[in-house]
Design a protein around this motif. Sequence first.
Motif, short mmCIF file in Angstrom:
data_model
loop_
_atom_site.label_atom_id
_atom_site.label_comp_id
_atom_site.label_asym_id
_atom_site.label_seq_id
_atom_site.Cartn_x
_atom_site.Cartn_y
_atom_site.Cartn_z
N THR A 193 0.93 -1.24 -0.14
CA THR A 193 -0.02 0.12 0.06
C THR A 193 0.79 1.16 -0.04
O THR A 193 0.54 2.25 -0.70
CB THR A 193 -0.78 0.13 1.24
N VAL A 203 1.64 1.91 -3.63
CA VAL A 203 0.75 2.70 -4.20
C VAL A 203 0.71 3.91 -3.80
O VAL A 203 0.51 4.92 -4.84
CB VAL A 203 -0.70 1.80 -3.78
N TYR A 204 0.71 4.40 -2.62
CA TYR A 204 0.64 5.87 -1.95
C TYR A 204 1.96 6.72 -2.95
O TYR A 204 1.85 7.67 -3.34
CB TYR A 204 0.71 6.12 -0.70
N ILE A 246 1.15 6.96 -6.60
CA ILE A 246 0.24 8.00 -6.73
C ILE A 246 0.66 9.58 -6.52
O ILE A 246 0.42 10.57 -7.40
CB ILE A 246 -1.11 7.90 -5.68
N VAL A 253 2.71 10.24 -9.50
CA VAL A 253 2.27 10.56 -10.74
C VAL A 253 1.51 11.93 -10.64
O VAL A 253 1.45 12.65 -11.78
CB VAL A 253 0.79 9.60 -11.06
N VAL A 254 1.10 12.43 -9.45
CA VAL A 254 0.40 13.84 -9.35
C VAL A 254 1.41 14.81 -9.61
O VAL A 254 1.13 15.66 -10.17
CB VAL A 254 -0.17 14.09 -7.95
N SER A 285 2.21 15.12 -13.25
CA SER A 285 1.11 15.59 -14.01
C SER A 285 1.13 17.10 -13.86
O SER A 285 1.09 17.86 -14.62
CB SER A 285 -0.31 14.93 -13.46
#
Length: 667
Positions: free
Chosen positions: A554, A557-558, A561, A564-565, A568
């Motif tokens: 997990t 995953v954090y 993310i 990715v943010v 972006s």
Amino acid sequence: MGASLPRDTRDTLFLLAVIAWVVAMQMAHIPWWCTALTAVVLVGRTVLALKGLPLPGWGWRVGLLALTLGATWATHRTILGQEAGVTLIVVLLALKTLELRARRDAFVVFFLGFFTLLTHFFYSQSLLTAAGILIALLGLLTALVNAHMPVGRPPLVQSARIAGGMALMGAPIMLVLFMLFPRMAPLWGVPTDSMVGRSGLSDQMQVGQIASLVLDDSIALRVRFEGEPPPQRDLYFRGPVLTDFDGTQWRPLRSGFPANMELPANLQVSGEPVRYEITMEPHKRPWLFLLEAATQAPELPGNRAFMTPELQWITRRPMNELVRYRAESYPSFRHGPLTATLALQDQIELPAGFNPRTLMLAQQLRREVGAGPAFNEALVNAALERLRTGGYTYTLEPGVYGQHTADEFWFDKREGFCEHIASSFVILMRALDIPARIVTGYQGGELNTVDGFWTVRQRDAHAWAEVWLQGQGWVRVDPTSAVAPGRTGSLERLRAPEGALAGTIRTLNPNLAAQLRAVWDAVNNRWNQSVLNYTQGKQLNLLKNLGFNSPNWTDLVYVLIAVVVLVSLAGAGWTLWERQQHDPWLRLLHRARQRLQQLGLNGTQNLPPRALATLALQKFGDTPFSHSVVQWLLKLERQRYSRESPVALATLQREFQQLAWPKEGVS
């Protein structure tokens, strides 16, 4: 010649060349008819493109599709599954070129090509495969970029440059996803290669049915020892143990005794252990290879291993992917019962009606040496002495054996590779009422001086014997080393045939050939260790280095993310900046419009430079200022549209700053 071809023809030929490259990498894994049909389609499509002939009608395409489906069914007995699916996708990719009329059709071909590239990983994930796929990927991206440039005749080099830039821009994102995306089981398994006629391991051994053996030089294991490694002659990596014999084929034991009467492992070790790390290539079998003999199971990610009473290490699931594990083994060991038990009867059974002369040889040895358990060790030594002095030869081309394989080896051919020698020896031992069985695995290897790993190849696959002796248990006996002592050493090991280039290099400079091979193996090993063996454990270690105390999936995953943010947001900021910086000529024209509008010249929002010059002359009259502005605007127009050495844009920017702009509006 490419410059004289129409653009459609040039682009089609380039796309066909890329497709040919994609298909060529699959030639070793698809049926021969699939390769032939694909080649015919691509060659025919090339001829049609060069001569400008119309494409075949739907009847031809439907007929070829029906032929493909029929041939696929006849070959694989299904049109579903991995093998049949790869065959169909390759042919469909080629057939789609026969209706390549519009950009829409080209896009379908592009994405079929991308999908076909993925199927290469069904069979290999090696560095060479990755390099070939990268070349094909850049080719498909080049064709895709070129298809989005419909005007004019853009050179393929320009499209390739744009495609390469796109790939480089995407590389950091791919690297982040590779490092942080949670590791999961692969979407497919690595298929087994046929072991018939090639060196390697199987769970059964067919004796005498292979006329010649092709040495497989592919890598099976890479081993790194902690400290001083054992001598090469002691490197026995244990695999399947074969006990049942039907006259021609050896198989694992299928005992008729109840479970409580099975032979126990009774493994006893002594001395210092050898600690090492193994990187094992995928083989789609539930086997682990460890040096004889290991007492503890190695740790495997998402899998578990256990030891059979025959000292073979078995896993819960087949080894479908590259795996690395640490282990320790004791070269000094003994195992099995120390006194005779009823279950040993399985180890002396022989099928009736086979090898009568070997049975007579056993009777002769009993008369010469003696009969009974007390003489068993002497009988083993007598058989080995016969192998040493009887003119027996270790060869990869023994020819096909008949029904009585042991008889032919002991009395007629007197030659064979390790399976003939081990099988004939075990049959003779059983004829002497000495419990015996065949052990298969890998023996030996070679040290790569570049990275310090021992490389064990498929050609190092080996078969040896174990005999049971009273008070000693199971004892390893390698009859092949009696025939060819160099087989278990480093002086006389048989090698796979080399290609023309490798053979020429070895002839001219043996040291250079060995060094190049070592470097290539080290590069492949680094690829395996860093890429293919990048496990979830390594991901979690990465998070520990980033400050996480007890990371889990997990947390991965954090972190993913968050990355990715951030990426972006950075991409959005760059896009905004790039939009503001887009086309410096338009920005300069926009500044001129704004300046003229401040001076009272209205309606300038969308006017080109020449129209602005006309309005400025009308507004400001025949003045030095109006002449300088008009002159500058006409230069700006020539800079954009003239082919004759226009003024540099930087020069126009400086002149714009130097114009004598009034501070207030001019009426």
